[in-house]
Design a protein around this motif. Sequence first.
Motif, short mmCIF file in Angstrom:
data_model
loop_
_atom_site.label_atom_id
_atom_site.label_comp_id
_atom_site.label_asym_id
_atom_site.label_seq_id
_atom_site.Cartn_x
_atom_site.Cartn_y
_atom_site.Cartn_z
N ALA A 1 0.85 -1.19 0.00
CA ALA A 1 0.00 0.00 0.00
C ALA A 1 0.89 1.24 0.00
N VAL A 2 0.56 2.18 -0.87
CA VAL A 2 1.39 3.38 -1.05
C VAL A 2 0.57 4.62 -0.74
N ILE A 3 1.09 5.45 0.14
CA ILE A 3 0.45 6.73 0.45
C ILE A 3 0.75 7.71 -0.69
N ILE A 4 -0.29 8.30 -1.26
CA ILE A 4 -0.09 9.23 -2.38
C ILE A 4 -0.58 10.64 -2.05
N ASP A 5 -0.72 10.94 -0.77
CA ASP A 5 -1.23 12.26 -0.36
C ASP A 5 -0.47 13.41 -1.03
N GLU A 6 0.85 13.31 -1.04
CA GLU A 6 1.67 14.43 -1.52
C GLU A 6 1.54 14.66 -3.02
N VAL A 7 1.04 13.66 -3.76
CA VAL A 7 0.93 13.82 -5.21
C VAL A 7 -0.51 13.65 -5.69
N PHE A 8 -1.45 13.64 -4.75
CA PHE A 8 -2.85 13.42 -5.16
C PHE A 8 -3.34 14.51 -6.09
N GLU A 9 -3.03 15.75 -5.81
CA GLU A 9 -3.49 16.85 -6.67
C GLU A 9 -2.90 16.72 -8.08
N GLN A 10 -1.62 16.32 -8.16
CA GLN A 10 -1.01 16.11 -9.47
C GLN A 10 -1.68 14.95 -10.19
N LYS A 11 -2.02 13.90 -9.44
CA LYS A 11 -2.73 12.77 -10.05
C LYS A 11 -4.05 13.24 -10.64
#
Length: 290
Positions: free
Chosen positions: A187-197
């Motif tokens: 499982a990978v936390i993507i909080d820091e790049v969620f807006e870019q996603k």
Amino acid sequence: MIKTYVVLLLCFISYSIGAQQNPLNILVFGAHPDDCDISSGGTAILFSNMGHNVKFVSLTNGDAGHHELGGGALAKIRRAEAQEAGRRFGVEYSVLDNHDGELMPTLENRLKVIREIRKWNADVVIAPRPNDYHPDHRYTGILVQDAAYMVIVPNVAPDTPPLAKNPVFLYCQDRFKKPNPFEPDIAVIIDEVFEQKMYATAAHESQFFEWLPWTNGTLEKVPKDKDKRLEFLGDWLGSKPSEASLECLGKWYGQKAVEKARYVEAFEICEYGKQPSDTEIRRLFPMLKM
């Protein structure tokens, strides 16, 4: 304090250089242009930011995915959207010329998948499970499963050199329960790049602001303003992590991270590829931090 900061900075620089000198090759398969973005887009950005190589491959050209357009005209639009999305994600994006809604697990398509994996010299291959509502999704999962192991067999697709070792094959997360539910191993936390996603995924305008809202009966709710569209997309795709994903997250990041994490992408190890140890998983997913 300054000394500590300098040491940490040097460690980060050293780590970044090491990642770029020995880059991992990550390959994500989807049935349609936009599938890879949804399932693995945040993780792909994290890999790309660390200097690793990521490629998205859509096995169909998406030429049926619209309520007003279709055929070659739609395929052209979707290919252009995929290229723009790839630019925003920082990945290479390839769209194969199979018709949307007509993908079959044929030998010809299996060989195409084998060649894609070999040409990318993949360390990690991500694809959907063959449990899904859409036949193209199911058959994408089957095609990638059928390519596992065969990628190291020299006499299969002999025009493309075989891999020296089998990659780690992973399933991306889904909600389907039968015949068996998704069981996350990573499982990978993507909080820091969620807006870019969300910004990158929004490049598929024909899908997220036209076709899919039309199928859901919510087309009239799609905002016209671009910033509000990103908020709309974030509300739509930013679902709360499942309990199973959060439990898996604790293993890789620790309990404190679990309490703070908002956005997560999870993956299940396929039995048909290399079976990595926890140490190997941390090498293959260097963003996992305790």
